[in-house]
Scaffold this motif. Structure first.
Motif, mmCIF file in Angstrom:
data_model
loop_
_atom_site.group_PDB
_atom_site.id
_atom_site.type_symbol
_atom_site.label_atom_id
_atom_site.label_comp_id
_atom_site.label_asym_id
_atom_site.label_seq_id
_atom_site.Cartn_x
_atom_site.Cartn_y
_atom_site.Cartn_z
ATOM 1 N N HIS A 22 30.044 40.330 -24.897
ATOM 2 C CA HIS A 22 29.485 41.522 -24.264
ATOM 3 C C HIS A 22 29.139 42.601 -25.290
ATOM 4 C CE1 HIS A 22 30.438 39.706 -20.454
ATOM 5 N NE2 HIS A 22 31.674 39.536 -20.853
ATOM 6 N N ASP A 35 21.221 30.658 -27.721
ATOM 7 C CA ASP A 35 21.864 30.804 -26.415
ATOM 8 C C ASP A 35 22.384 29.418 -26.053
ATOM 9 O OD1 ASP A 35 22.677 31.806 -23.952
ATOM 10 O OD2 ASP A 35 20.736 31.498 -23.020
ATOM 11 N N HIS A 57 16.073 31.241 -24.272
ATOM 12 C CA HIS A 57 17.297 31.864 -23.779
ATOM 13 C C HIS A 57 17.065 32.434 -22.385
ATOM 14 C CE1 HIS A 57 15.723 35.959 -24.280
ATOM 15 N NE2 HIS A 57 15.072 35.443 -25.309
ATOM 16 N N ASP A 58 18.166 32.739 -21.726
ATOM 17 C CA ASP A 58 18.116 33.419 -20.430
ATOM 18 C C ASP A 58 19.138 34.555 -20.433
ATOM 19 O OD1 ASP A 58 20.480 32.027 -20.304
ATOM 20 O OD2 ASP A 58 20.060 31.035 -18.403
ATOM 21 N N CYS A 59 19.180 35.270 -21.546
ATOM 22 C CA CYS A 59 20.152 36.346 -21.702
ATOM 23 C C CYS A 59 19.505 37.516 -22.429
ATOM 24 C CB CYS A 59 21.376 35.856 -22.469
ATOM 25 S SG CYS A 59 21.000 35.266 -24.133
ATOM 26 N N GLU A 63 24.741 40.654 -23.921
ATOM 27 C CA GLU A 63 25.637 39.499 -23.930
ATOM 28 C C GLU A 63 25.920 38.993 -25.341
ATOM 29 O OE1 GLU A 63 24.662 36.449 -20.941
ATOM 30 O OE2 GLU A 63 23.042 37.798 -20.334
#
Length: 83
Positions: A22, A35, A57-59, A63
């Motif tokens: 985080h 990722d 990626h999907d972030c 994160e």
């Protein structure tokens, strides 16, 4: 922790002590390159871990992961590593 163990080992900075997530050390900037990294902890480098395709990626940077290493450099110098 397995991913952090591989990162610290590959940098020559001793064993991993923690793997804060985080964006504990602050969010990065620019493209997200990795990722979905899955290491067993035995690999010598991150490139030997199971990885998603670089740049996919999907972030977001909220994160971002980090690693805290023991700081046992091969040259005898100590220090923390931010990755």
């Amino acid at each position: 922790m397995a991913d952090a163990q591989v990162l610290c080992r590959s940098l020559g900075c001793g064993p991993a002590l923690a793997a804060p997530g985080h964006a504990r050390f602050g969010p990065g900037a620019g493209p997200v390159w990795l990722d979905g990294t899955h290491c067993t902890g035995e690999e010598l480098t991150l490139a030997r871990c199971r990885l998603h395709t670089w740049g996919e990626h999907d972030c977001g940077h909220s994160e971002d992961a980090g690693a805290v290493c023991a700081g046992e450099r091969r040259t005898g110098e100590g220090g923390a590593v931010r990755a």
